[in-house]
Design a protein around this motif. Sequence first.
Motif, mmCIF file in Angstrom:
data_model
loop_
_atom_site.group_PDB
_atom_site.id
_atom_site.type_symbol
_atom_site.label_atom_id
_atom_site.label_comp_id
_atom_site.label_asym_id
_atom_site.label_seq_id
_atom_site.Cartn_x
_atom_site.Cartn_y
_atom_site.Cartn_z
ATOM 1 N N GLU B 50 -34.036 -15.980 -77.062
ATOM 2 C CA GLU B 50 -34.224 -17.552 -77.699
ATOM 3 C C GLU B 50 -35.318 -16.858 -78.036
ATOM 4 N N ASP B 51 -36.001 -17.399 -79.395
ATOM 5 C CA ASP B 51 -37.054 -17.035 -79.437
ATOM 6 C C ASP B 51 -38.393 -17.885 -78.583
ATOM 7 N N SER B 52 -39.237 -16.986 -78.291
ATOM 8 C CA SER B 52 -40.435 -17.236 -77.570
ATOM 9 C C SER B 52 -41.752 -15.773 -77.981
ATOM 10 N N THR B 53 -42.535 -17.054 -77.767
ATOM 11 C CA THR B 53 -43.396 -16.198 -77.975
ATOM 12 C C THR B 53 -44.477 -15.970 -76.714
ATOM 13 N N ARG B 54 -45.117 -17.322 -75.971
ATOM 14 C CA ARG B 54 -45.839 -16.926 -74.927
ATOM 15 C C ARG B 54 -44.856 -16.069 -73.565
ATOM 16 N N THR B 55 -43.743 -16.476 -73.461
ATOM 17 C CA THR B 55 -43.214 -16.050 -72.789
ATOM 18 C C THR B 55 -42.693 -14.379 -72.479
ATOM 19 N N ARG B 56 -42.311 -14.534 -74.185
ATOM 20 C CA ARG B 56 -42.372 -12.654 -74.082
ATOM 21 C C ARG B 56 -43.568 -11.926 -73.319
ATOM 22 N N LEU B 57 -44.233 -12.549 -74.385
ATOM 23 C CA LEU B 57 -45.342 -12.022 -74.223
ATOM 24 C C LEU B 57 -46.600 -12.122 -73.530
ATOM 25 N N SER B 58 -46.168 -13.131 -72.391
ATOM 26 C CA SER B 58 -46.487 -13.009 -71.473
ATOM 27 C C SER B 58 -46.009 -11.722 -70.288
ATOM 28 N N PHE B 59 -44.867 -11.978 -70.309
ATOM 29 C CA PHE B 59 -43.697 -11.192 -69.021
ATOM 30 C C PHE B 59 -44.788 -9.284 -69.493
ATOM 31 N N ASP B 282 -56.285 -23.185 -71.137
ATOM 32 C CA ASP B 282 -55.563 -22.125 -69.890
ATOM 33 C C ASP B 282 -54.573 -21.639 -69.238
ATOM 34 N N GLN B 283 -53.276 -22.669 -69.516
ATOM 35 C CA GLN B 283 -52.213 -22.118 -69.233
ATOM 36 C C GLN B 283 -51.664 -21.003 -69.880
ATOM 37 N N VAL B 284 -51.949 -20.747 -70.537
ATOM 38 C CA VAL B 284 -51.597 -19.983 -71.340
ATOM 39 C C VAL B 284 -52.309 -18.155 -71.010
ATOM 40 N N ARG B 285 -53.453 -18.057 -70.606
ATOM 41 C CA ARG B 285 -54.095 -17.233 -70.045
ATOM 42 C C ARG B 285 -53.162 -17.119 -68.389
ATOM 43 N N ASN B 286 -53.301 -18.025 -67.819
ATOM 44 C CA ASN B 286 -53.311 -18.299 -66.168
ATOM 45 C C ASN B 286 -51.769 -17.653 -66.595
ATOM 46 N N GLY B 287 -50.680 -18.450 -67.914
ATOM 47 C CA GLY B 287 -49.551 -17.790 -67.382
ATOM 48 C C GLY B 287 -49.380 -16.153 -67.305
#
Lengths: 188, 339
Positions: B50-59, B282-287
């Motif tokens: 599935e499309d993802s920006t945050r989760t994929r880049l974050s991992f 902050d949520q993204v940073r903490n991810g």
Amino acid sequence: MAERERRITRPYGGVFVPRTRVLDRDDVARAIWRMAHEVVERNHGLGAVLIVGLQTGGVWIAERLADALDSIEQVRPEVGALDVAFYRDDIGIRPVLPEAVTDIPEDIDGRTVVLVDDVLFTGRTIRAALGALHDYGRPRAVQLAVMIDRGHRELPIRPDFVGKNLPTRRDEIVDVHADGVDLGELVK
Amino acid sequence: MRHLLDTASLDRPAIEELLTLTDSFVEVSGRQIPKVPALRGRTVASLFYEDSTRTRLSFETAAKRLSADTMTFSVSTSSVNKGESLRDTALTIEAMGVDAVVVRHRSAGAPHRVASWIDAQVINGGDGWHDHPTQALLDCYTLRQRLGGLDGVRVAIVGDVKHSRVARGDVHAFATLGAEVTLVAPPTLLPPSLAGWPVRVAHRLDDVLDEVDVVYLLRMQQERMTEALVPSLREYTAGYGLTRARAGRLGPDAVIMHPGPMNRGVEIAPEAADDPRAVIVDQVRNGVAVRMAVLFRLLGAEGRTGSLGADAPTDTDAPADTPADADAPTDADKESSRA
């Protein structure tokens, strides 16, 4: 089980049974006092000295060392803390988790870092600490102060300041705390 | 073999241990060189259907900061387009030698299935409407960072709960840590049954606004408009959007959250999104730090026996619901104690 004993015995299980009192409370204080004098002598003062205690056993010794240096030189050097869990070479061999957050001043370039730990054994923790420090900058020099050098080195690492050299068997346990130093075994 | 497949299988000690571990990685992420050699030699694959920006880049960022190697699979440029099944893709990736696979899939339960097929450790990166455990963990961490803890904190989760894996994961995690959760949505956007959900339900945001500490806005999925679940986006915003006026009614210490991506002007007004009480960035940073903690906890433990949550299901298992194994040692191995 006391927190201290939990720290000693995990992750092995069993109970730490002290057999020999190696240093008492006053001996520990004197050793710290002597090492503080040696740090001052070696560095011709405390100009660029930063004291870094290794989590968790070295942190209280680092604080006490800084207090002693303050008494001697009327200048209290900065004190940091370093957890080397992420730098160890035995992740995957043993469960390793950080014990506390690292706290190192922003700029260590050109400074003299005195690493402080409770027990020097194989040298692997210190190797990891040198790797960790390297990520923070480039100290002019790194020196090592330990309360107990128990031998059995596996790497070419030696301490600069030693509270006490203590010959040990590999299967013995050394426990260092402010009340004294005990040598004993782990009873499963 | 253990995995992180759902939030419901994490008990309070397991969540708290991960949040404490996250503190260390927040510190690492703040360094001049935000990288440690903890997972050198390990490989983490991202299997994203599935499309993802945050989760994929974050991992990916998390893995790289731990010095792990990364492999990224994107369905649009893969052999899935030639008809390759999920199972064959998973086995192919495993055959290349991976230690962990992060699975994002439109179908609920896909990560459980993958975990039953391969030996590598599987992390659920979001599956259908089911769960998104790392999002739940980063939300818990962000709230703990802002409020000190979640015990007794009153959280309103607002919007399309029915289709939201974020809501399902967060409800369990928040409640496990002691928060009081209220779902706020029109009946059409709530699941048909809330049996077993540790929540209260309200149908009007204005009714709960004065008595919550946290407002968590879910993304209004525009594609739902075709299903006629809400009359129009404008009406949805009028009833459930955090407008500037509603944000004004929140207390000075209130917290505004959103999992992203935001529809500014729909579920959240631009002024509310940029409000100092909003912790969306902050949520993204903490991810990143939370995902570092998850990867380290799973891959950085003895003989890859790190455990988080449920056991690997067998081919015939439904998503497991067992409590987390909290027995693993949590003590760094000090030289002074090495026998």
